[in-house]
Design a protein around this motif. Sequence first.
Motif, short mmCIF file in Angstrom:
data_model
loop_
_atom_site.label_atom_id
_atom_site.label_comp_id
_atom_site.label_asym_id
_atom_site.label_seq_id
_atom_site.Cartn_x
_atom_site.Cartn_y
_atom_site.Cartn_z
N CYS A 61 0.83 -1.19 0.00
CA CYS A 61 0.00 0.00 0.00
C CYS A 61 0.87 1.25 0.00
O CYS A 61 1.99 1.23 0.52
N SER A 62 0.37 2.30 -0.58
CA SER A 62 1.08 3.58 -0.59
C SER A 62 0.75 4.32 0.70
O SER A 62 -0.18 3.94 1.43
N VAL A 63 1.47 5.41 0.96
CA VAL A 63 1.20 6.24 2.13
C VAL A 63 -0.23 6.78 2.05
O VAL A 63 -0.98 6.73 3.03
N ASN A 64 -0.60 7.26 0.90
CA ASN A 64 -1.95 7.80 0.71
C ASN A 64 -3.02 6.75 1.08
O ASN A 64 -3.94 7.04 1.83
N THR A 65 -2.86 5.54 0.56
CA THR A 65 -3.83 4.49 0.88
C THR A 65 -3.87 4.24 2.39
O THR A 65 -4.95 4.13 2.98
N GLU A 68 -5.92 6.95 4.00
CA GLU A 68 -7.35 6.82 3.67
C GLU A 68 -8.01 5.70 4.47
O GLU A 68 -9.18 5.82 4.85
N ILE A 69 -7.28 4.62 4.71
CA ILE A 69 -7.83 3.47 5.44
C ILE A 69 -8.37 3.88 6.81
O ILE A 69 -9.32 3.28 7.32
N HIS A 70 -7.78 4.91 7.39
CA HIS A 70 -8.20 5.34 8.73
C HIS A 70 -9.38 6.30 8.73
O HIS A 70 -9.85 6.71 9.80
N LYS A 71 -9.87 6.67 7.54
CA LYS A 71 -11.00 7.61 7.47
C LYS A 71 -12.33 6.87 7.38
O LYS A 71 -12.38 5.75 6.86
N ILE A 73 -15.78 6.40 5.50
CA ILE A 73 -16.19 6.58 4.10
C ILE A 73 -15.05 7.20 3.28
O ILE A 73 -15.17 8.27 2.69
N SER A 74 -13.90 6.54 3.25
CA SER A 74 -12.74 7.03 2.49
C SER A 74 -13.01 6.84 1.00
O SER A 74 -13.87 6.05 0.61
N TYR A 75 -12.22 7.55 0.19
CA TYR A 75 -12.43 7.42 -1.25
C TYR A 75 -12.06 6.02 -1.76
O TYR A 75 -12.43 5.64 -2.86
N LEU A 76 -11.38 5.22 -0.95
CA LEU A 76 -10.95 3.89 -1.39
C LEU A 76 -12.11 3.02 -1.85
O LEU A 76 -12.10 2.46 -2.94
N TYR A 77 -13.12 2.89 -0.97
CA TYR A 77 -14.27 2.03 -1.29
C TYR A 77 -15.60 2.70 -0.96
O TYR A 77 -16.65 2.06 -1.11
N ASN A 78 -15.58 3.94 -0.50
CA ASN A 78 -16.78 4.63 -0.05
C ASN A 78 -17.57 3.81 0.96
O ASN A 78 -18.81 3.85 0.98
N PHE A 79 -16.83 3.03 1.76
CA PHE A 79 -17.53 2.12 2.66
C PHE A 79 -17.81 2.79 4.00
O PHE A 79 -16.93 3.39 4.62
N ASN A 80 -19.06 2.66 4.43
CA ASN A 80 -19.51 3.28 5.67
C ASN A 80 -19.60 2.25 6.79
O ASN A 80 -20.49 1.40 6.77
N TRP A 81 -18.66 2.30 7.73
CA TRP A 81 -18.69 1.36 8.86
C TRP A 81 -19.93 1.61 9.72
O TRP A 81 -20.46 0.69 10.33
N ASP A 82 -20.36 2.88 9.79
CA ASP A 82 -21.49 3.25 10.67
C ASP A 82 -22.82 3.21 9.93
O ASP A 82 -23.53 4.21 9.86
N HIS A 83 -23.13 2.05 9.36
CA HIS A 83 -24.36 1.95 8.57
C HIS A 83 -25.60 1.74 9.43
O HIS A 83 -26.71 1.71 8.90
N CYS A 84 -25.41 1.60 10.72
CA CYS A 84 -26.57 1.55 11.62
C CYS A 84 -26.61 2.85 12.43
O CYS A 84 -25.59 3.50 12.59
N PRO A 85 -27.79 3.20 12.95
CA PRO A 85 -27.87 4.45 13.73
C PRO A 85 -26.90 4.46 14.91
O PRO A 85 -26.33 5.48 15.24
N GLU A 86 -26.68 3.29 15.51
CA GLU A 86 -25.72 3.19 16.60
C GLU A 86 -24.33 3.13 15.98
O GLU A 86 -24.03 2.20 15.23
N LYS A 87 -23.47 4.06 16.29
CA LYS A 87 -22.14 4.10 15.68
C LYS A 87 -21.28 2.94 16.16
O LYS A 87 -21.43 2.46 17.29
N MET A 88 -20.39 2.48 15.28
CA MET A 88 -19.47 1.41 15.63
C MET A 88 -18.52 1.91 16.73
O MET A 88 -18.03 3.03 16.66
N THR A 89 -18.30 1.09 17.74
CA THR A 89 -17.40 1.53 18.83
C THR A 89 -15.96 1.60 18.30
O THR A 89 -15.59 0.83 17.42
N PRO A 90 -15.16 2.51 18.86
CA PRO A 90 -13.74 2.60 18.44
C PRO A 90 -12.99 1.27 18.63
O PRO A 90 -12.16 0.91 17.80
N ALA A 91 -13.32 0.55 19.70
CA ALA A 91 -12.65 -0.73 19.97
C ALA A 91 -12.92 -1.72 18.84
O ALA A 91 -12.07 -2.55 18.50
#
Length: 253
Positions: A61-65, A68-71, A73-91
């Motif tokens: 992976c490049s530095v940029n990638t 992005e992995i830590h964001k 809904i990053s531009y990598l896959y536009n994937f939303n971890w928080d797809h439920c109203p209850e946000k995903m815990t940091p852990a």
Amino acid sequence: MARLMTAQLLLFMVCLAVVWATRSRTELLNVCMNAKHHKEKPGPEDKLHYQCSPWKKNSCCSVNTSQEIHKDISYLYNFNWDHCPEKMTPACKRHFIQDVCLYECSPNLGPWIQQVDQSWRKERILNVPLCKEDCERWWEDCRTSYTCKSNWHKGWNWTSGFNQCPVEAACHPFSFYFPTPEALCSNIWSNSYKVSNYSRGSGRCIQMWFDPAQGNPNEEVARFYAEAMSGAGLQGTQPLLFSLTLKLLWLLH
Ligand SMILES: *[C@@H]1O[C@H](CO)[C@@H](O)[C@H](O)[C@H]1NC(C)=O
Ligand SMILES: *[C@@H]1O[C@H](CO)[C@@H](O)[C@H](O)[C@H]1NC(C)=O
Ligand SMILES: *[C@@H]1O[C@H](CO)[C@@H](O)[C@H](O)[C@H]1NC(C)=O
């Protein structure tokens, strides 16, 4: 004269068989898959971001990638971890970040790379033997987070540009969709992982988490499985190799 030529021919065939077996093994080692964001070849990346930094000595992976992995809904896959109203815990989220770091950065997944017919990538990983503790901890830390699906590769509603739960899929705690660690690690990404019965440090399973001060433990794991896989090929050629060598010795005598 004829005898010498036959001997030369035999020697050539022996060499060919050895070269072929060695090559099929090294082609599985130190490689990057042909997917959406991977570099063509692994190499050093001094500035890899935070959770991806264990791979900085040798990375796909490049530095940029890695940033992005830590964001969310990053531009990598536009994937939303928080797809439920209850946000995903940091852990819980840190395991998903680590999972993507492994996927994007690891040069040690060669033995599990498979061709695929997908618009967004030509290769994927299948049945990577994830160390059981890495999977158990992931499952444990995500039990209290929420999701609406057990396979996160397909079935989302993408109309707004990122994944949302389809109307018929209700949000429940992870343990509803993933009753066991095995269910989580194998189902979530369509069998990219399977849970190994081996433990961290065994040299027989892939670690998502590791301390780079001790080197990358997955190098040895990849070597072991590459050997085992091409070993099947080499074993097939062994009787042939043996008889060729015998003939050769007899001729040269
Ligand atoms: C990474 O590159 C993409 C595409 O070039 C860009 O949109 C994005 O802002 C970059 N991210 C970072 C963290 O620099
Ligand atoms: C998909 O999401 C859009 C916008 O959020 C919504 O209007 C639509 O009903 C959803 N469709 C399905 C099949 O879930
Ligand atoms: C894992 O399973 C294999 C086959 O099922 C077995 O041979 C091996 O001993 C097991 N390893 C450990 C560490 O339990």
